[in-house]
Scaffold this motif. Structure first.
Motif, PDB file in Angstrom:
ATOM      1  N   ASP A  54      22.612   4.073 -23.238  1.00 61.74           N
ATOM      2  CA  ASP A  54      22.813   3.023 -22.496  1.00 61.74           C
ATOM      3  C   ASP A  54      21.874   1.912 -23.295  1.00 61.74           C
TER       4      ASP A  54
ATOM      5  N   ASP B  85      30.115  -1.783 -20.896  1.00 68.91           N
ATOM      6  CA  ASP B  85      30.392  -0.395 -20.815  1.00 68.91           C
ATOM      7  C   ASP B  85      28.863   0.558 -20.866  1.00 68.91           C
ATOM      8  N   TYR B  86      28.930   1.664 -20.925  1.00 73.17           N
ATOM      9  CA  TYR B  86      27.604   2.519 -21.044  1.00 73.17           C
ATOM     10  C   TYR B  86      27.964   3.832 -21.457  1.00 73.17           C
ATOM     11  N   SER B  87      26.856   4.604 -21.465  1.00 70.99           N
ATOM     12  CA  SER B  87      27.171   5.871 -22.252  1.00 70.99           C
ATOM     13  C   SER B  87      28.120   6.756 -21.619  1.00 70.99           C
ATOM     14  N   ARG B  88      28.414   6.598 -20.448  1.00 69.88           N
ATOM     15  CA  ARG B  88      29.494   7.688 -20.132  1.00 69.88           C
ATOM     16  C   ARG B  88      30.806   7.482 -20.470  1.00 69.88           C
ATOM     17  N   ALA B  89      31.036   6.512 -21.093  1.00 68.99           N
ATOM     18  CA  ALA B  89      32.283   6.094 -21.851  1.00 68.99           C
ATOM     19  C   ALA B  89      32.597   7.212 -22.945  1.00 68.99           C
ATOM     20  N   PHE B  90      31.660   8.171 -23.218  1.00 71.54           N
ATOM     21  CA  PHE B  90      32.113   9.150 -24.219  1.00 71.54           C
ATOM     22  C   PHE B  90      31.942  10.651 -23.509  1.00 71.54           C
TER      23      PHE B  90
ATOM     24  N   ALA C 269      24.809   9.597 -26.801  1.00 72.31           N
ATOM     25  CA  ALA C 269      25.222   8.463 -26.256  1.00 72.31           C
ATOM     26  C   ALA C 269      24.170   7.665 -25.463  1.00 72.31           C
TER      27      ALA C 269
ATOM     28  N   GLU D 139      31.704   1.730 -30.711  1.00 67.10           N
ATOM     29  CA  GLU D 139      33.097   1.211 -30.231  1.00 67.10           C
ATOM     30  C   GLU D 139      32.850  -0.269 -29.776  1.00 67.10           C
TER      31      GLU D 139
ATOM     32  N   HIS E 250      28.194   2.420 -27.106  1.00 68.29           N
ATOM     33  CA  HIS E 250      29.263   1.790 -26.111  1.00 68.29           C
ATOM     34  C   HIS E 250      29.700   0.389 -26.591  1.00 68.29           C
TER      35      HIS E 250
END
Length: 208
Positions: free
Chosen positions: A112, A89-94, A110, A156, A85
């Motif tokens: 953190d 941001d963090y892993s939930r972005a994906f 993904a 990203e 990420h």
């Protein structure tokens, strides 16, 4: 007005000297405040275990647990992606792309990164060296988890910069890199004033 007091016009040179003195005092005060506000850095600790993967974390060599999200396809995947990420941001972005790729037979991991999401020492910078070490270890773990499956790194923004540093230093072996708006412009290219403002904000409000 006190008795006997007479207004006098301050000479131009004296007024200029007073302004210069005030500016000097303000500059010295700011410098003292900045020196007192030491920048916070939380690098990785000494390595004492072998990196490992658990159902919810990638455990690094210094014992740090980096929580991850995974999106798995039905059956054996035809490819695996390690996704990094961006800043703040963090892993939930994906979540959405990971779910979509799973329908195409691609598994996505993904995690953190240090200082972000549910990772350790939130809002404290770990340094790119520690973050590259984490990525290299995670790539190896994913390869072990899916032998014979092509592995790709997706980065990203800030994650793209970490991925490029690791690739340039040959810290890991992947079958391809996917760079999404990677952070290419380093601090030394920002100019003096923007760089100074970043330094002031980082030292006074490190978690902002």
């Amino acid at each position: 007005r006190p008795a006997g007091w007479t207004a006098r016009k301050i000479p131009h040179t004296t007024a200029a000297l007073m302004r210069a003195t005030r500016c000097t005092v303000a500059f010295i005060t700011l410098a003292a405040l900045l020196s007192a506000c030491t920048a916070r850095l939380q690098p990785a600790g000494p390595a004492f275990i072998e990196p490992a993967i658990t159902p919810d974390s990638f455990v690094q060599a210094d014992g740090t647990k980096l929580p991850y999200r995974a999106w798995q396809p039905d059956g054996k995947p035809r490819a695996a992606i390690v996704a990094l990420h961006g800043f703040n941001d963090y892993s939930r972005a994906f979540e959405k792309p990971g779910a979509y790729w799973a329908t195409k037979g691609i598994t996505t991991y993904a995690y953190d990164q240090r200082g972000f999401g549910d990772g350790p020492h939130r809002k404290i910078w770990a340094g790119h060296s520690a973050m590259v070490d984490d990525l290299a270890a995670t790539v190896r773990l994913v390869r072990m988890q899916h032998p014979g499956v092509p592995v790709f790194v997706l980065g990203e923004s800030m994650g793209g910069a970490i991925a490029m540093i690791g690739d340039a230093d040959q810290r890991f072996r992947v079958d391809g890199m996917i760079l999404v708006a990677p952070a290419l412009r380093g601090r030394k290219y920002l100019g003096r004033i923007p760089s100074l403002m970043l330094d002031i904000v980082y030292r006074i409000l490190p978690g902002w």
